[in-house]
Design a protein around this motif. Sequence first.
Motif, PDB file in Angstrom:
ATOM      1  N   HIS A  85      35.565  46.234  40.217  1.00 26.27           N
ATOM      2  CA  HIS A  85      35.302  45.864  38.820  1.00 26.27           C
ATOM      3  C   HIS A  85      34.202  44.800  38.742  1.00 26.27           C
ATOM      4  O   HIS A  85      33.230  44.942  38.011  1.00 26.27           O
ATOM      5  N   GLU A  89      30.354  45.109  37.401  1.00 24.01           N
ATOM      6  CA  GLU A  89      29.880  44.289  36.275  1.00 24.01           C
ATOM      7  C   GLU A  89      28.538  43.650  36.620  1.00 24.01           C
ATOM      8  O   GLU A  89      27.600  43.642  35.836  1.00 24.01           O
ATOM      9  N   HIS A 104      32.167  44.645  30.829  1.00 30.82           N
ATOM     10  CA  HIS A 104      33.589  44.753  31.180  1.00 30.82           C
ATOM     11  C   HIS A 104      34.151  46.152  30.903  1.00 30.82           C
ATOM     12  O   HIS A 104      34.783  46.765  31.769  1.00 30.82           O
ATOM     13  N   HIS A 134      30.763  36.764  34.560  1.00 28.95           N
ATOM     14  CA  HIS A 134      31.592  35.809  33.818  1.00 28.95           C
ATOM     15  C   HIS A 134      32.071  34.665  34.694  1.00 28.95           C
ATOM     16  O   HIS A 134      32.900  33.859  34.275  1.00 28.95           O
ATOM     17  N   ASP A 169      36.626  37.680  30.292  1.00 29.49           N
ATOM     18  CA  ASP A 169      35.574  38.707  30.284  1.00 29.49           C
ATOM     19  C   ASP A 169      35.785  39.837  29.293  1.00 29.49           C
ATOM     20  O   ASP A 169      34.922  40.675  29.127  1.00 29.49           O
TER      21      ASP A 169
HETATM   22 ZN   LIG Z   1      35.641  42.459  33.577  1.00 32.64          ZN
END
Ligand SMILES: [Zn+2]
Length: 228
Positions: A85, A89, A104, A134, A169
């Motif tokens: 993830h 991002e 996100h 983030h 985020d």
């Molecule tokens: Zn995220």
Amino acid sequence: MPVEREKYSRAIEDYLKIIFELLEASGRVSTKQIAEALDVKPASVTGMLQKMSAFKPALVNYRKHHSVSLTPEGRDIALRVIRRHRLIERFLQETLGFSWDKVHEEAHRLEHVVSDEFEKRVAEVLGDPEFDPHGSPIPTRELEMPEHSQKPLSELDKRERAYIREVPDEDEGLLLYLEEVGVVPGARIEVLERSPYDGIMTLIVMGQLQNAVLGPSITRRVFVEKKR
Ligand SMILES: [Zn+2]
């Protein structure tokens, strides 16, 4: 031995990820918190936890009315999804030019479907980054979560100074506001005002003309550190 990821569904990966994140945030996690975080009924959570605890190997430790924990296998899967993830991002922002409020959602879809090879390439192209856009730390290739600051902004007193380390985020509107007032990872801030009853904080952000005003539901989820 690493767990084969192909065996697990997107739902299971989402559960393990949320359990890991809730455990990191508060040290314990209840079915109610999981239900709220995933926006599902508590009964569905109970059913899923029972299923995951019956897997061989088990992914969670769960008994009804007790708190939930992750087994080493469950933890590895959670960390792998979190690594993907956060790498994705970063890739979306740096390489594809997405703005930080849009990465996100996109990453949440892709994290379940990319291959090991894709993940490896992304990490290489980006030079093994330590943080996502983030400010959240990216678990290492060996699935270790790097040490990181867990001091919430809400704990700072009036006149205290710190650097912003990590922001939540998932709320696009909030991210746009934070960007507008300069509350982004690396920014230096000073607490100008703290209202004693509702916890609303006014921050001076270095290099910005406008102060940032944030309520407690946000300041509890923004993390700071004293040193850069
Ligand atoms: Zn995220």
